[in-house]
Design a protein around this motif. Structure first.
Motif, PDB file in Angstrom:
ATOM      1  N   ARG A 140      40.150  -7.549 -11.015  1.00  0.00           N
ATOM      2  CA  ARG A 140      39.487  -7.037 -12.215  1.00  0.00           C
ATOM      3  C   ARG A 140      37.982  -6.918 -11.991  1.00  0.00           C
ATOM      4  O   ARG A 140      37.358  -5.925 -12.366  1.00  0.00           O
ATOM      5  CB  ARG A 140      39.810  -7.955 -13.398  1.00  0.00           C
ATOM      6  CG  ARG A 140      39.642  -7.300 -14.721  1.00  0.00           C
ATOM      7  CD  ARG A 140      40.214  -8.084 -15.886  1.00  0.00           C
ATOM      8  NE  ARG A 140      40.093  -9.516 -15.803  1.00  0.00           N
ATOM      9  CZ  ARG A 140      41.128 -10.359 -15.787  1.00  0.00           C
ATOM     10  NH1 ARG A 140      42.348  -9.897 -15.849  1.00  0.00           N
ATOM     11  NH2 ARG A 140      40.939 -11.655 -15.717  1.00  0.00           N
ATOM     12  N   GLU A 141      37.383  -7.927 -11.340  1.00  0.00           N
ATOM     13  CA  GLU A 141      35.948  -7.879 -11.045  1.00  0.00           C
ATOM     14  C   GLU A 141      35.620  -6.734 -10.094  1.00  0.00           C
ATOM     15  O   GLU A 141      34.617  -6.040 -10.258  1.00  0.00           O
ATOM     16  CB  GLU A 141      35.491  -9.208 -10.433  1.00  0.00           C
ATOM     17  CG  GLU A 141      35.412 -10.352 -11.420  1.00  0.00           C
ATOM     18  CD  GLU A 141      34.349 -10.152 -12.471  1.00  0.00           C
ATOM     19  OE1 GLU A 141      33.271  -9.605 -12.161  1.00  0.00           O
ATOM     20  OE2 GLU A 141      34.604 -10.539 -13.627  1.00  0.00           O
ATOM     21  N   GLN A 143      37.268  -3.924  -9.759  1.00  0.00           N
ATOM     22  CA  GLN A 143      37.372  -2.679 -10.516  1.00  0.00           C
ATOM     23  C   GLN A 143      36.125  -2.444 -11.358  1.00  0.00           C
ATOM     24  O   GLN A 143      35.618  -1.327 -11.443  1.00  0.00           O
ATOM     25  CB  GLN A 143      38.611  -2.707 -11.429  1.00  0.00           C
ATOM     26  CG  GLN A 143      39.922  -2.602 -10.699  1.00  0.00           C
ATOM     27  CD  GLN A 143      40.104  -1.251 -10.048  1.00  0.00           C
ATOM     28  OE1 GLN A 143      39.622  -0.231 -10.542  1.00  0.00           O
ATOM     29  NE2 GLN A 143      40.778  -1.242  -8.907  1.00  0.00           N
ATOM     30  N   ARG A 144      35.604  -3.499 -11.972  1.00  0.00           N
ATOM     31  CA  ARG A 144      34.380  -3.372 -12.778  1.00  0.00           C
ATOM     32  C   ARG A 144      33.201  -2.957 -11.915  1.00  0.00           C
ATOM     33  O   ARG A 144      32.399  -2.113 -12.308  1.00  0.00           O
ATOM     34  CB  ARG A 144      34.068  -4.696 -13.477  1.00  0.00           C
ATOM     35  CG  ARG A 144      34.836  -4.900 -14.727  1.00  0.00           C
ATOM     36  CD  ARG A 144      34.253  -6.046 -15.528  1.00  0.00           C
ATOM     37  NE  ARG A 144      35.241  -6.512 -16.475  1.00  0.00           N
ATOM     38  CZ  ARG A 144      35.634  -7.765 -16.620  1.00  0.00           C
ATOM     39  NH1 ARG A 144      35.093  -8.710 -15.890  1.00  0.00           N
ATOM     40  NH2 ARG A 144      36.543  -8.091 -17.509  1.00  0.00           N
ATOM     41  N   GLU A 145      33.074  -3.583 -10.744  1.00  0.00           N
ATOM     42  CA  GLU A 145      31.971  -3.251  -9.839  1.00  0.00           C
ATOM     43  C   GLU A 145      32.054  -1.798  -9.380  1.00  0.00           C
ATOM     44  O   GLU A 145      31.046  -1.115  -9.305  1.00  0.00           O
ATOM     45  CB  GLU A 145      31.983  -4.180  -8.622  1.00  0.00           C
ATOM     46  CG  GLU A 145      31.318  -5.517  -8.872  1.00  0.00           C
ATOM     47  CD  GLU A 145      29.849  -5.388  -9.250  1.00  0.00           C
ATOM     48  OE1 GLU A 145      29.125  -4.589  -8.630  1.00  0.00           O
ATOM     49  OE2 GLU A 145      29.437  -6.079 -10.200  1.00  0.00           O
ATOM     50  N   ALA A 147      33.471   0.695 -10.984  1.00  0.00           N
ATOM     51  CA  ALA A 147      33.145   1.535 -12.138  1.00  0.00           C
ATOM     52  C   ALA A 147      31.633   1.559 -12.364  1.00  0.00           C
ATOM     53  O   ALA A 147      31.055   2.614 -12.660  1.00  0.00           O
ATOM     54  CB  ALA A 147      33.865   1.039 -13.380  1.00  0.00           C
ATOM     55  N   ARG A 148      30.988   0.402 -12.216  1.00  0.00           N
ATOM     56  CA  ARG A 148      29.526   0.348 -12.356  1.00  0.00           C
ATOM     57  C   ARG A 148      28.851   1.188 -11.297  1.00  0.00           C
ATOM     58  O   ARG A 148      27.905   1.921 -11.577  1.00  0.00           O
ATOM     59  CB  ARG A 148      29.044  -1.099 -12.228  1.00  0.00           C
ATOM     60  CG  ARG A 148      28.910  -1.790 -13.527  1.00  0.00           C
ATOM     61  CD  ARG A 148      28.218  -3.122 -13.341  1.00  0.00           C
ATOM     62  NE  ARG A 148      28.857  -4.057 -14.240  1.00  0.00           N
ATOM     63  CZ  ARG A 148      29.384  -5.214 -13.917  1.00  0.00           C
ATOM     64  NH1 ARG A 148      29.327  -5.640 -12.682  1.00  0.00           N
ATOM     65  NH2 ARG A 148      29.947  -5.965 -14.815  1.00  0.00           N
ATOM     66  N   HIS A 160      21.810  -0.545  -9.364  1.00  0.00           N
ATOM     67  CA  HIS A 160      21.271  -0.737 -10.705  1.00  0.00           C
ATOM     68  C   HIS A 160      19.796  -1.081 -10.655  1.00  0.00           C
ATOM     69  O   HIS A 160      19.270  -1.546  -9.653  1.00  0.00           O
ATOM     70  CB  HIS A 160      22.059  -1.796 -11.474  1.00  0.00           C
ATOM     71  CG  HIS A 160      21.995  -3.173 -10.893  1.00  0.00           C
ATOM     72  ND1 HIS A 160      20.946  -3.994 -11.121  1.00  0.00           N
ATOM     73  CD2 HIS A 160      22.849  -3.844 -10.087  1.00  0.00           C
ATOM     74  CE1 HIS A 160      21.160  -5.145 -10.496  1.00  0.00           C
ATOM     75  NE2 HIS A 160      22.301  -5.064  -9.855  1.00  0.00           N
TER      76      HIS A 160
END
Length: 173
Positions: A140-141, A143-145, A147-148, A160
């Motif tokens: 899950r982490e 996937q978030r990274e 997407a970011r 970022h």
């Protein structure tokens, strides 16, 4: 309560998908008393410790907490009584066979109103081991990274901009 189409969600068990691997889901009706329905319409229910068992060819929902109706009188219900679930006989037999196998449980995922009737989404689930939970969290982490990162690329940045000017190829001239 959250409305989705012709159904409104009363309560969800968010931790169930973390603690269990969902194999199959079934929708079941619930036999309730009048004050229980009134309390559910106010959204006063908790599925956190709830589970289901198959006893003598009937499915029972245990440990579901429905708060007492505050306008109720001596006819008020017991908050944690066992409640009968309504399923077809064939579904009950299938669930009974699966639950007898080691490692399977019946876990309620959500409770909602559909066309004025209370329904429970019941999952046939297998408990996760600690390493399964860690792997799911890592995925899950990741996937978030990703997407970011895609979002930052679409904005024209390499990474970022939270104070990291070197990473942005910042030229102070």
């Amino acid at each position: 309560m959250v409305a989705r189409g012709n159904q409104s969600v009363i309560a969800t068990n968010r931790r169930a998908r973390h603690h269990y691997e969902v194999i199959d889901t079934h929708e079941a009706g619930v036999v309730l008393a009048g004050t229980e329905v009134k309390s559910l319409r106010l959204g006063r229910a908790s599925l956190m410790e709830a589970f289901a068992t198959v006893d003598d060819g009937e499915v029972w929902l245990r440990n579901l907490h429905i708060a007492e109706y505050y306008h109720g009188s001596w006819t008020n219900h017991t908050p944690r009584r066992k409640r009968k679930l309504l399923l077809h006989r064939r579904e009950i037999r299938q669930l009974e066979v699966k639950v007898r196998e080691s490692g399977y449980s019946l876990v309620p995922l959500s409770m909602y109103f559909r066309d004025g009737r209370v329904k429970v989404e019941l999952a046939l689930a297998r408990g996760k081991k600690k390493w399964d939970k860690r792997r799911a969290l890592a995925e899950r982490e990741a996937q978030r990274e990703m997407a970011r990162g895609i979002g930052w690329q679409l904005k024209g940045r390499r990474t970022h901009a939270r104070g990291r000017r070197k990473a942005l190829d910042y030229d102070p001239r």
